[in-house]
Design a protein around this motif. Structure first.
Motif, PDB file in Angstrom:
ATOM      1  N   GLY A  41      14.577  22.227  14.605  1.00  0.00           N
ATOM      2  CA  GLY A  41      13.421  23.110  14.568  1.00  0.00           C
ATOM      3  C   GLY A  41      13.122  23.577  13.157  1.00  0.00           C
ATOM      4  O   GLY A  41      13.683  23.070  12.180  1.00  0.00           O
ATOM      5  N   PRO A  42      12.245  24.560  13.014  1.00  0.00           N
ATOM      6  CA  PRO A  42      11.826  24.993  11.685  1.00  0.00           C
ATOM      7  C   PRO A  42      12.919  25.709  10.901  1.00  0.00           C
ATOM      8  O   PRO A  42      12.817  25.853   9.688  1.00  0.00           O
ATOM      9  CB  PRO A  42      10.656  25.944  11.978  1.00  0.00           C
ATOM     10  N   GLN A  43      13.954  26.184  11.578  1.00  0.00           N
ATOM     11  CA  GLN A  43      15.044  26.869  10.890  1.00  0.00           C
ATOM     12  C   GLN A  43      16.270  25.972  10.805  1.00  0.00           C
ATOM     13  O   GLN A  43      16.439  25.040  11.579  1.00  0.00           O
ATOM     14  CB  GLN A  43      15.446  28.138  11.636  1.00  0.00           C
ATOM     15  N   SER A  44      17.132  26.310   9.869  1.00  0.00           N
ATOM     16  CA  SER A  44      18.459  25.721   9.838  1.00  0.00           C
ATOM     17  C   SER A  44      19.455  26.868   9.764  1.00  0.00           C
ATOM     18  O   SER A  44      19.095  28.040   9.612  1.00  0.00           O
ATOM     19  CB  SER A  44      18.624  24.788   8.638  1.00  0.00           C
ATOM     20  N   TRP A  45      20.728  26.547   9.843  1.00  0.00           N
ATOM     21  CA  TRP A  45      21.779  27.567   9.805  1.00  0.00           C
ATOM     22  C   TRP A  45      21.843  28.222   8.432  1.00  0.00           C
ATOM     23  O   TRP A  45      22.452  29.291   8.282  1.00  0.00           O
ATOM     24  CB  TRP A  45      23.104  26.922  10.191  1.00  0.00           C
ATOM     25  N   LYS A  46      21.211  27.614   7.448  1.00  0.00           N
ATOM     26  CA  LYS A  46      21.109  28.214   6.118  1.00  0.00           C
ATOM     27  C   LYS A  46      20.505  29.613   6.194  1.00  0.00           C
ATOM     28  O   LYS A  46      20.855  30.503   5.402  1.00  0.00           O
ATOM     29  CB  LYS A  46      20.251  27.316   5.214  1.00  0.00           C
ATOM     30  N   SER A  47      19.597  29.836   7.148  1.00  0.00           N
ATOM     31  CA  SER A  47      18.924  31.130   7.265  1.00  0.00           C
ATOM     32  C   SER A  47      19.903  32.263   7.518  1.00  0.00           C
ATOM     33  O   SER A  47      19.612  33.425   7.196  1.00  0.00           O
ATOM     34  CB  SER A  47      17.894  31.087   8.403  1.00  0.00           C
ATOM     35  N   PHE A  48      21.074  31.951   8.087  1.00  0.00           N
ATOM     36  CA  PHE A  48      22.068  32.977   8.381  1.00  0.00           C
ATOM     37  C   PHE A  48      23.162  33.041   7.317  1.00  0.00           C
ATOM     38  O   PHE A  48      23.687  34.118   7.026  1.00  0.00           O
ATOM     39  CB  PHE A  48      22.688  32.721   9.758  1.00  0.00           C
ATOM     40  N   LEU A  49      23.490  31.897   6.721  1.00  0.00           N
ATOM     41  CA  LEU A  49      24.524  31.874   5.694  1.00  0.00           C
ATOM     42  C   LEU A  49      23.978  32.218   4.313  1.00  0.00           C
ATOM     43  O   LEU A  49      24.687  32.795   3.481  1.00  0.00           O
ATOM     44  CB  LEU A  49      25.170  30.478   5.657  1.00  0.00           C
ATOM     45  N   HIS A  50      22.739  31.865   4.067  1.00  0.00           N
ATOM     46  CA  HIS A  50      22.086  32.069   2.763  1.00  0.00           C
ATOM     47  C   HIS A  50      20.671  32.578   3.045  1.00  0.00           C
ATOM     48  O   HIS A  50      19.696  31.843   2.893  1.00  0.00           O
ATOM     49  CB  HIS A  50      22.064  30.731   2.013  1.00  0.00           C
ATOM     50  N   PRO A  51      20.545  33.840   3.508  1.00  0.00           N
ATOM     51  CA  PRO A  51      19.267  34.344   4.019  1.00  0.00           C
ATOM     52  C   PRO A  51      18.140  34.304   2.986  1.00  0.00           C
ATOM     53  O   PRO A  51      18.390  34.299   1.770  1.00  0.00           O
ATOM     54  CB  PRO A  51      19.596  35.795   4.392  1.00  0.00           C
ATOM     55  N   PRO A  52      16.902  34.283   3.458  1.00  0.00           N
ATOM     56  CA  PRO A  52      15.747  34.202   2.548  1.00  0.00           C
ATOM     57  C   PRO A  52      15.662  35.367   1.571  1.00  0.00           C
ATOM     58  O   PRO A  52      15.119  35.214   0.479  1.00  0.00           O
ATOM     59  CB  PRO A  52      14.547  34.200   3.504  1.00  0.00           C
ATOM     60  N   ARG A  53      16.192  36.526   1.954  1.00  0.00           N
ATOM     61  CA  ARG A  53      16.077  37.705   1.096  1.00  0.00           C
ATOM     62  C   ARG A  53      17.321  38.576   1.264  1.00  0.00           C
ATOM     63  O   ARG A  53      17.685  38.933   2.377  1.00  0.00           O
ATOM     64  CB  ARG A  53      14.808  38.487   1.461  1.00  0.00           C
ATOM     65  N   VAL A  54      17.973  38.896   0.147  1.00  0.00           N
ATOM     66  CA  VAL A  54      19.205  39.690   0.170  1.00  0.00           C
ATOM     67  C   VAL A  54      19.136  40.741  -0.933  1.00  0.00           C
ATOM     68  O   VAL A  54      18.869  40.403  -2.096  1.00  0.00           O
ATOM     69  CB  VAL A  54      20.451  38.803  -0.039  1.00  0.00           C
ATOM     70  N   ARG A  55      19.373  41.979  -0.572  1.00  0.00           N
ATOM     71  CA  ARG A  55      19.418  43.022  -1.601  1.00  0.00           C
ATOM     72  C   ARG A  55      20.758  42.968  -2.323  1.00  0.00           C
ATOM     73  O   ARG A  55      21.816  42.867  -1.703  1.00  0.00           O
ATOM     74  CB  ARG A  55      19.225  44.403  -0.975  1.00  0.00           C
ATOM     75  N   GLN A  56      20.697  43.074  -3.672  1.00  0.00           N
ATOM     76  CA  GLN A  56      21.908  42.988  -4.469  1.00  0.00           C
ATOM     77  C   GLN A  56      22.421  44.351  -4.921  1.00  0.00           C
ATOM     78  O   GLN A  56      23.619  44.580  -4.965  1.00  0.00           O
ATOM     79  CB  GLN A  56      21.666  42.085  -5.686  1.00  0.00           C
ATOM     80  N   TRP A  57      21.517  45.243  -5.320  1.00  0.00           N
ATOM     81  CA  TRP A  57      21.942  46.585  -5.684  1.00  0.00           C
ATOM     82  C   TRP A  57      20.784  47.567  -5.603  1.00  0.00           C
ATOM     83  O   TRP A  57      19.620  47.164  -5.547  1.00  0.00           O
ATOM     84  CB  TRP A  57      22.608  46.652  -7.055  1.00  0.00           C
ATOM     85  N   THR A  58      21.135  48.853  -5.589  1.00  0.00           N
ATOM     86  CA  THR A  58      20.141  49.927  -5.652  1.00  0.00           C
ATOM     87  C   THR A  58      20.493  50.838  -6.830  1.00  0.00           C
ATOM     88  O   THR A  58      21.654  50.906  -7.259  1.00  0.00           O
ATOM     89  CB  THR A  58      20.125  50.768  -4.361  1.00  0.00           C
ATOM     90  N   ALA A  59      19.490  51.513  -7.347  1.00  0.00           N
ATOM     91  CA  ALA A  59      19.696  52.439  -8.465  1.00  0.00           C
ATOM     92  C   ALA A  59      18.927  53.731  -8.188  1.00  0.00           C
ATOM     93  O   ALA A  59      17.767  53.688  -7.741  1.00  0.00           O
ATOM     94  CB  ALA A  59      19.227  51.807  -9.774  1.00  0.00           C
ATOM     95  N   GLU A  60      19.571  54.876  -8.449  1.00  0.00           N
ATOM     96  CA  GLU A  60      18.948  56.177  -8.280  1.00  0.00           C
ATOM     97  C   GLU A  60      18.993  56.931  -9.606  1.00  0.00           C
ATOM     98  O   GLU A  60      20.014  56.931 -10.298  1.00  0.00           O
ATOM     99  CB  GLU A  60      19.696  56.997  -7.211  1.00  0.00           C
ATOM    100  N   ARG A  61      17.875  57.575  -9.930  1.00  0.00           N
ATOM    101  CA  ARG A  61      17.846  58.361 -11.150  1.00  0.00           C
ATOM    102  C   ARG A  61      18.614  59.666 -10.945  1.00  0.00           C
ATOM    103  O   ARG A  61      18.423  60.370  -9.953  1.00  0.00           O
ATOM    104  CB  ARG A  61      16.405  58.657 -11.564  1.00  0.00           C
ATOM    105  N   ASP A  62      19.476  59.978 -11.902  1.00  0.00           N
ATOM    106  CA  ASP A  62      20.260  61.207 -11.839  1.00  0.00           C
ATOM    107  C   ASP A  62      19.460  62.380 -12.395  1.00  0.00           C
ATOM    108  O   ASP A  62      18.428  62.215 -13.060  1.00  0.00           O
ATOM    109  CB  ASP A  62      21.552  61.052 -12.642  1.00  0.00           C
TER     110      ASP A  62
END
Length: 389
Positions: free
Chosen positions: A88-109
Protein backbone atom coordinates in the motif's frame (compact mmCIF):
# COMPACT_ATOMS: atom_id res chain seq x y z
CA UNK A 1 -4.69 -28.87 18.44
CA UNK A 2 -1.06 -29.70 19.18
CA UNK A 3 0.13 -33.14 18.26
CA UNK A 4 3.10 -35.39 19.01
CA UNK A 5 4.72 -34.48 15.71
CA UNK A 6 5.33 -30.80 16.60
CA UNK A 7 8.78 -29.61 15.53
CA UNK A 8 10.47 -28.10 18.59
CA UNK A 9 13.03 -25.35 19.17
CA UNK A 10 15.91 -25.77 21.60
CA UNK A 11 13.66 -24.30 24.28
CA UNK A 12 11.04 -26.96 23.62
CA UNK A 13 8.67 -24.49 21.93
CA UNK A 14 7.21 -25.42 18.51
CA UNK A 15 8.91 -23.99 15.40
CA UNK A 16 6.20 -24.90 12.89
CA UNK A 17 2.43 -25.23 13.14
CA UNK A 18 -0.83 -24.45 11.37
CA UNK A 19 -2.99 -21.60 12.65
CA UNK A 20 -6.64 -20.97 11.98
CA UNK A 21 -8.53 -17.72 12.35
CA UNK A 22 -8.51 -18.21 16.12
CA UNK A 23 -4.72 -18.47 16.05
CA UNK A 24 -4.44 -15.16 14.21
CA UNK A 25 -6.74 -13.52 16.76
CA UNK A 26 -4.71 -14.97 19.61
CA UNK A 27 -1.44 -13.78 18.05
CA UNK A 28 -2.53 -10.15 18.24
CA UNK A 29 -3.68 -10.53 21.82
CA UNK A 30 -0.50 -12.30 22.96
CA UNK A 31 1.64 -9.54 21.46
CA UNK A 32 -0.52 -6.87 23.10
CA UNK A 33 -0.21 -8.60 26.48
CA UNK A 34 3.55 -8.36 26.08
CA UNK A 35 3.13 -4.59 26.04
CA UNK A 36 3.71 -4.22 22.31
CA UNK A 37 2.01 -1.83 19.93
CA UNK A 38 0.74 -4.12 17.17
CA UNK A 39 0.81 -2.55 13.70
CA UNK A 40 -0.60 -4.24 10.62
CA UNK A 41 -2.59 -3.72 7.42
CA UNK A 42 -6.18 -2.54 7.58
CA UNK A 43 -8.62 -0.91 5.16
CA UNK A 44 -9.13 2.83 5.59
CA UNK A 45 -9.92 5.63 3.17
CA UNK A 46 -10.22 3.18 0.25
CA UNK A 47 -6.69 1.84 0.68
CA UNK A 48 -4.87 -0.88 2.60
CA UNK A 49 -2.87 1.11 5.12
CA UNK A 50 -0.70 0.31 8.13
CA UNK A 51 -2.17 1.23 11.50
CA UNK A 52 -2.29 0.15 15.12
CA UNK A 53 -4.50 -2.92 15.59
CA UNK A 54 -6.62 -3.89 18.57
CA UNK A 55 -7.62 -7.26 17.14
CA UNK A 56 -7.22 -9.45 14.08
CA UNK A 57 -10.75 -8.42 13.03
CA UNK A 58 -9.22 -5.18 11.76
CA UNK A 59 -7.01 -6.97 9.23
CA UNK A 60 -8.15 -6.69 5.58
CA UNK A 61 -10.15 -9.93 5.44
CA UNK A 62 -11.51 -10.38 1.94
CA UNK A 63 -9.80 -7.33 0.44
CA UNK A 64 -7.44 -7.25 -2.52
CA UNK A 65 -6.01 -4.50 -4.67
CA UNK A 66 -5.75 -3.60 -8.34
CA UNK A 67 -2.49 -1.90 -9.23
CA UNK A 68 -0.99 -0.26 -12.29
CA UNK A 69 1.34 2.62 -12.97
CA UNK A 70 -0.31 5.66 -11.42
CA UNK A 71 -3.35 3.66 -10.29
CA UNK A 72 -4.44 2.00 -7.03
CA UNK A 73 -7.84 0.52 -6.15
CA UNK A 74 -9.04 -1.79 -3.39
CA UNK A 75 -11.46 -4.51 -4.40
CA UNK A 76 -13.55 -7.10 -2.64
CA UNK A 77 -12.49 -10.74 -2.78
CA UNK A 78 -14.72 -13.76 -2.43
CA UNK A 79 -12.29 -16.00 -0.52
CA UNK A 80 -11.78 -14.00 2.69
CA UNK A 81 -8.00 -13.96 2.30
CA UNK A 82 -6.19 -11.72 4.78
CA UNK A 83 -2.84 -11.09 3.10
CA UNK A 84 -3.80 -11.26 -0.60
CA UNK A 85 -2.98 -7.62 -1.27
CA UNK A 86 0.15 -5.87 -2.49
CA UNK A 87 2.09 -3.01 -0.97
CA UNK A 88 0.00 0.00 0.00
CA UNK A 89 0.97 3.67 0.14
CA UNK A 90 2.82 3.23 3.44
CA UNK A 91 5.79 1.16 4.44
CA UNK A 92 7.09 0.21 7.88
CA UNK A 93 9.53 3.10 7.50
CA UNK A 94 6.67 5.36 8.64
CA UNK A 95 6.95 3.85 12.14
CA UNK A 96 10.71 3.32 12.37
CA UNK A 97 11.72 6.59 10.67
CA UNK A 98 8.61 8.81 10.95
CA UNK A 99 7.96 11.69 8.53
CA UNK A 100 8.38 14.27 11.30
CA UNK A 101 10.26 14.03 14.62
CA UNK A 102 10.91 16.77 17.14
CA UNK A 103 14.55 16.91 18.21
CA UNK A 104 14.59 19.59 20.91
CA UNK A 105 12.72 22.50 22.47
CA UNK A 106 14.08 25.78 23.81
CA UNK A 107 12.55 28.19 26.34
CA UNK A 108 13.69 31.72 27.02
CA UNK A 109 14.77 32.25 30.62
CA UNK A 110 13.97 35.27 32.78
CA UNK A 111 17.55 36.52 32.38
CA UNK A 112 17.27 36.34 28.58
CA UNK A 113 19.14 33.08 28.14
CA UNK A 114 17.79 29.83 26.69
CA UNK A 115 17.15 26.43 28.25
CA UNK A 116 17.35 23.71 25.62
CA UNK A 117 15.84 20.30 26.27
CA UNK A 118 16.63 17.45 23.91
CA UNK A 119 13.70 15.12 23.23
CA UNK A 120 14.19 11.60 24.54
CA UNK A 121 13.88 8.71 22.08
CA UNK A 122 10.45 7.05 22.30
CA UNK A 123 10.03 3.96 24.44
CA UNK A 124 7.53 2.20 22.17
CA UNK A 125 7.79 -1.57 21.62
CA UNK A 126 6.42 -2.54 18.22
CA UNK A 127 5.11 -5.77 16.74
CA UNK A 128 4.77 -5.58 12.95
CA UNK A 129 2.19 -8.03 11.60
CA UNK A 130 2.10 -8.91 7.90
CA UNK A 131 5.55 -7.77 6.73
CA UNK A 132 6.16 -8.84 3.12
CA UNK A 133 9.52 -10.25 2.04
CA UNK A 134 10.34 -7.08 0.11
CA UNK A 135 9.60 -4.93 3.16
CA UNK A 136 11.59 -7.25 5.39
CA UNK A 137 14.57 -6.54 3.14
CA UNK A 138 13.74 -2.84 3.25
CA UNK A 139 13.94 -2.87 7.06
CA UNK A 140 17.35 -4.53 6.85
CA UNK A 141 18.50 -1.84 4.43
CA UNK A 142 17.26 0.92 6.74
CA UNK A 143 19.07 -0.79 9.62
CA UNK A 144 22.36 -0.54 7.70
CA UNK A 145 21.72 3.09 6.82
CA UNK A 146 20.35 4.36 10.13
CA UNK A 147 22.15 2.33 12.80
CA UNK A 148 24.77 0.28 10.96
CA UNK A 149 27.34 3.01 10.45
CA UNK A 150 29.66 5.19 12.45
CA UNK A 151 26.93 7.64 13.48
CA UNK A 152 23.78 5.70 14.45
CA UNK A 153 20.48 7.55 14.71
CA UNK A 154 19.19 7.18 18.30
CA UNK A 155 15.55 7.90 17.39
CA UNK A 156 15.55 5.11 14.78
CA UNK A 157 17.49 2.79 17.07
CA UNK A 158 14.98 3.28 19.89
CA UNK A 159 12.02 2.45 17.66
CA UNK A 160 13.79 -0.47 15.99
CA UNK A 161 15.03 -2.09 19.20
CA UNK A 162 13.08 -5.22 20.00
CA UNK A 163 10.61 -5.01 17.11
CA UNK A 164 8.77 -8.33 16.81
CA UNK A 165 8.44 -9.15 13.11
CA UNK A 166 5.60 -11.31 11.83
CA UNK A 167 6.25 -11.81 8.13
CA UNK A 168 3.60 -12.77 5.56
CA UNK A 169 4.87 -14.54 2.47
CA UNK A 170 3.43 -13.14 -0.73
CA UNK A 171 1.10 -15.49 -2.60
CA UNK A 172 -0.49 -12.96 -4.97
CA UNK A 173 1.85 -10.26 -6.33
CA UNK A 174 0.50 -7.08 -7.88
CA UNK A 175 0.95 -5.86 -11.45
CA UNK A 176 3.73 -3.53 -10.34
CA UNK A 177 5.71 -6.00 -8.20
CA UNK A 178 9.22 -7.07 -9.24
CA UNK A 179 10.80 -8.46 -6.06
CA UNK A 180 12.10 -11.53 -7.94
CA UNK A 181 14.31 -9.26 -10.07
CA UNK A 182 15.80 -7.73 -6.93
CA UNK A 183 16.24 -11.02 -5.08
CA UNK A 184 13.98 -9.92 -2.24
CA UNK A 185 10.94 -12.19 -2.45
CA UNK A 186 8.30 -13.45 -2.56
CA UNK A 187 9.56 -16.10 -0.12
CA UNK A 188 10.66 -15.01 3.35
CA UNK A 189 14.12 -16.29 4.22
CA UNK A 190 15.60 -14.77 7.38
CA UNK A 191 15.18 -11.86 9.76
CA UNK A 192 11.72 -12.65 11.15
CA UNK A 193 10.32 -13.89 14.44
CA UNK A 194 7.27 -15.60 12.91
CA UNK A 195 6.44 -16.17 9.24
CA UNK A 196 2.93 -16.84 7.95
CA UNK A 197 1.98 -18.39 4.62
CA UNK A 198 -1.73 -18.12 3.91
CA UNK A 199 -3.47 -21.10 2.32
CA UNK A 200 -7.05 -20.99 1.06
CA UNK A 201 -8.14 -24.22 -0.63
CA UNK A 202 -10.55 -27.13 -0.26
CA UNK A 203 -8.89 -27.91 3.05
CA UNK A 204 -10.01 -24.59 4.47
CA UNK A 205 -8.53 -21.19 5.31
CA UNK A 206 -5.37 -21.54 7.37
CA UNK A 207 -1.84 -20.23 7.90
CA UNK A 208 1.36 -22.23 7.91
CA UNK A 209 3.36 -20.57 10.69
CA UNK A 210 7.06 -21.08 11.36
CA UNK A 211 9.30 -19.41 13.89
CA UNK A 212 12.58 -17.73 13.05
CA UNK A 213 13.73 -16.95 16.59
CA UNK A 214 13.43 -18.30 20.12
CA UNK A 215 11.13 -15.40 20.92
CA UNK A 216 8.96 -16.30 17.95
CA UNK A 217 8.82 -19.93 19.02
CA UNK A 218 7.76 -18.86 22.51
CA UNK A 219 4.89 -16.80 21.11
CA UNK A 220 3.84 -19.65 18.81
CA UNK A 221 3.66 -21.93 21.84
CA UNK A 222 0.96 -19.68 23.33
CA UNK A 223 -1.30 -19.85 20.28
CA UNK A 224 -4.08 -22.35 19.49
CA UNK A 225 -2.54 -24.40 16.71
CA UNK A 226 -2.52 -27.67 14.83
CA UNK A 227 0.38 -29.84 13.86
CA UNK A 228 1.83 -28.82 10.50
CA UNK A 229 0.81 -31.36 7.86
CA UNK A 230 2.40 -32.15 4.52
CA UNK A 231 -0.68 -31.06 2.55
CA UNK A 232 -0.52 -27.56 4.04
CA UNK A 233 3.27 -27.37 3.62
CA UNK A 234 2.98 -28.34 -0.04
CA UNK A 235 0.12 -25.92 -0.70
CA UNK A 236 2.02 -23.07 0.99
CA UNK A 237 5.22 -23.74 -0.97
CA UNK A 238 3.29 -23.98 -4.23
CA UNK A 239 1.49 -20.68 -3.58
CA UNK A 240 4.81 -18.87 -3.05
CA UNK A 241 6.38 -20.58 -6.07
CA UNK A 242 3.42 -19.57 -8.21
CA UNK A 243 3.71 -15.99 -6.98
CA UNK A 244 7.36 -15.90 -8.03
CA UNK A 245 6.28 -16.77 -11.57
CA UNK A 246 3.53 -14.14 -11.67
CA UNK A 247 5.51 -10.94 -11.16
CA UNK A 248 3.93 -8.00 -12.94
CA UNK A 249 7.26 -6.30 -13.69
CA UNK A 250 10.92 -7.20 -14.07
CA UNK A 251 14.27 -5.49 -14.33
CA UNK A 252 16.47 -6.03 -17.41
CA UNK A 253 18.84 -9.02 -17.17
CA UNK A 254 21.99 -6.98 -16.73
CA UNK A 255 24.22 -5.47 -14.06
CA UNK A 256 22.02 -2.57 -12.91
CA UNK A 257 24.88 -0.89 -11.10
CA UNK A 258 26.97 -0.81 -14.28
CA UNK A 259 23.95 0.20 -16.36
CA UNK A 260 23.44 3.31 -14.25
CA UNK A 261 27.15 4.13 -14.07
CA UNK A 262 27.84 3.82 -17.79
CA UNK A 263 24.78 5.64 -19.19
CA UNK A 264 24.64 8.99 -17.41
CA UNK A 265 24.30 10.85 -20.72
CA UNK A 266 21.72 8.58 -22.34
CA UNK A 267 18.91 10.22 -24.33
CA UNK A 268 16.35 8.34 -22.25
CA UNK A 269 16.90 10.72 -19.34
CA UNK A 270 15.36 13.51 -21.45
CA UNK A 271 12.34 11.34 -22.23
CA UNK A 272 11.53 10.54 -18.61
CA UNK A 273 12.22 14.13 -17.55
CA UNK A 274 9.49 15.33 -19.89
CA UNK A 275 7.01 13.23 -17.88
CA UNK A 276 8.35 13.70 -14.35
CA UNK A 277 6.68 16.34 -12.16
CA UNK A 278 9.53 16.32 -9.63
CA UNK A 279 6.86 15.95 -6.94
CA UNK A 280 8.89 13.49 -4.85
CA UNK A 281 6.03 10.99 -4.42
CA UNK A 282 8.36 8.11 -5.27
CA UNK A 283 10.75 9.05 -2.46
CA UNK A 284 7.93 9.47 0.05
CA UNK A 285 6.44 6.01 -0.54
CA UNK A 286 9.79 4.25 -1.01
CA UNK A 287 10.48 1.95 1.97
CA UNK A 288 14.22 2.73 1.94
CA UNK A 289 14.53 6.44 1.08
CA UNK A 290 15.82 8.08 4.24
CA UNK A 291 16.80 11.69 3.46
CA UNK A 292 15.76 14.38 5.94
CA UNK A 293 16.10 18.09 6.58
CA UNK A 294 15.58 20.19 9.70
CA UNK A 295 13.30 23.13 10.35
CA UNK A 296 13.12 25.50 13.30
CA UNK A 297 9.81 26.97 14.47
CA UNK A 298 8.98 29.43 17.22
CA UNK A 299 5.91 31.00 18.77
CA UNK A 300 4.88 34.62 18.14
CA UNK A 301 6.63 35.86 21.28
CA UNK A 302 9.95 34.25 20.44
CA UNK A 303 10.07 32.68 23.91
CA UNK A 304 9.58 29.11 22.72
CA UNK A 305 11.36 27.36 19.83
CA UNK A 306 11.50 23.83 18.48
CA UNK A 307 13.66 21.96 16.02
CA UNK A 308 12.02 19.28 13.90
CA UNK A 309 13.48 16.74 11.55
CA UNK A 310 11.29 15.86 8.58
CA UNK A 311 11.55 13.79 5.45
CA UNK A 312 13.11 15.49 2.46
CA UNK A 313 13.46 14.48 -1.18
CA UNK A 314 16.28 14.68 -3.70
CA UNK A 315 13.64 16.01 -6.11
CA UNK A 316 13.41 19.22 -4.08
CA UNK A 317 15.28 22.05 -5.80
CA UNK A 318 16.64 23.17 -2.42
CA UNK A 319 17.89 19.70 -1.51
CA UNK A 320 21.37 20.49 -2.87
CA UNK A 321 21.23 24.25 -2.36
CA UNK A 322 24.64 25.82 -1.72
CA UNK A 323 25.73 29.45 -1.58
CA UNK A 324 25.95 29.55 -5.37
CA UNK A 325 22.64 27.81 -6.05
CA UNK A 326 21.41 24.20 -6.27
CA UNK A 327 23.85 21.54 -7.41
CA UNK A 328 21.11 19.80 -9.41
CA UNK A 329 19.20 22.63 -11.02
CA UNK A 330 17.53 20.62 -13.80
CA UNK A 331 14.68 18.13 -13.52
CA UNK A 332 16.79 15.74 -15.58
CA UNK A 333 19.62 15.74 -13.06
CA UNK A 334 17.28 15.20 -10.13
CA UNK A 335 15.45 12.20 -11.60
CA UNK A 336 18.77 10.74 -12.74
CA UNK A 337 20.18 11.21 -9.23
CA UNK A 338 17.29 9.33 -7.66
CA UNK A 339 17.36 6.33 -10.00
CA UNK A 340 21.14 5.99 -10.29
CA UNK A 341 21.48 6.20 -6.51
CA UNK A 342 18.63 3.81 -5.79
CA UNK A 343 19.87 0.93 -7.94
CA UNK A 344 23.48 1.98 -8.58
CA UNK A 345 25.58 4.01 -6.18
CA UNK A 346 23.67 2.71 -3.14
CA UNK A 347 26.03 -0.27 -3.52
CA UNK A 348 29.02 2.01 -2.99
CA UNK A 349 27.55 3.46 0.21
CA UNK A 350 25.81 0.53 1.82
CA UNK A 351 26.85 -2.64 0.01
CA UNK A 352 23.51 -3.46 -1.61
CA UNK A 353 20.84 -2.08 -3.88
CA UNK A 354 18.41 0.41 -2.37
CA UNK A 355 15.44 -1.03 -4.28
CA UNK A 356 13.45 -4.02 -3.00
CA UNK A 357 11.00 -4.37 -5.91
CA UNK A 358 7.85 -3.41 -4.00
CA UNK A 359 6.54 -1.25 -6.88
CA UNK A 360 5.20 1.55 -4.68
CA UNK A 361 7.02 4.25 -6.66
CA UNK A 362 5.28 3.05 -9.84
CA UNK A 363 1.80 2.96 -8.34
CA UNK A 364 1.97 6.32 -6.59
CA UNK A 365 3.63 8.29 -9.39
CA UNK A 366 0.91 10.69 -10.64
CA UNK A 367 2.16 10.37 -14.22
CA UNK A 368 2.77 6.61 -14.05
CA UNK A 369 6.55 6.63 -14.47
CA UNK A 370 7.82 3.07 -14.11
CA UNK A 371 11.45 2.64 -13.04
CA UNK A 372 11.54 -0.88 -14.52
CA UNK A 373 10.47 0.56 -17.89
CA UNK A 374 13.18 3.21 -17.61
CA UNK A 375 15.82 0.61 -16.76
CA UNK A 376 14.79 -1.51 -19.76
CA UNK A 377 14.88 1.56 -22.02
CA UNK A 378 18.36 2.51 -20.82
CA UNK A 379 19.52 -1.07 -21.36
CA UNK A 380 18.09 -1.12 -24.89
CA UNK A 381 19.69 2.24 -25.73
CA UNK A 382 23.04 1.06 -24.42
CA UNK A 383 22.76 -2.19 -26.40
CA UNK A 384 22.01 -0.31 -29.63
CA UNK A 385 25.02 1.94 -29.17
CA UNK A 386 27.40 -0.86 -28.26
CA UNK A 387 29.85 -1.47 -31.12
CA UNK A 388 29.52 -4.82 -32.83
CA UNK A 389 32.55 -7.07 -32.57
Amino acid sequence: MTGPGDIRAASGAPTEAVLGRDGLDALVQVLKRQGRTVVGPTVRDRAVVLAELDSADELPHGWGVELEAGRYRVRRRTDGAVFAHSAGPQSWKSFLHPPRVRQWTAERDADGGLTVREDEPPGVSYAFLGVRACDLHAIRILDRVMIGGKYPDPAYGSRRKGVFLVAAECTEPGATCFCVSMGTGPAVDTGYDLALTEVVDDGGHRFLCRSGSEEGAAVLAELPRHQADEVTRTAAAEAVRRAAGNMGRSMPPTDLRALMRDNLEADRWDDVTARCLNCGNCTMVCPTCFCTTTEDVSDLTGDHAERWRRWDSCYDLDFTLLHGGPVRASERSRYRQWLTHKIGTWHDQFGSTGCVGCGRCIVWCPTGIDLTEEAHALHQEATRQRPTP
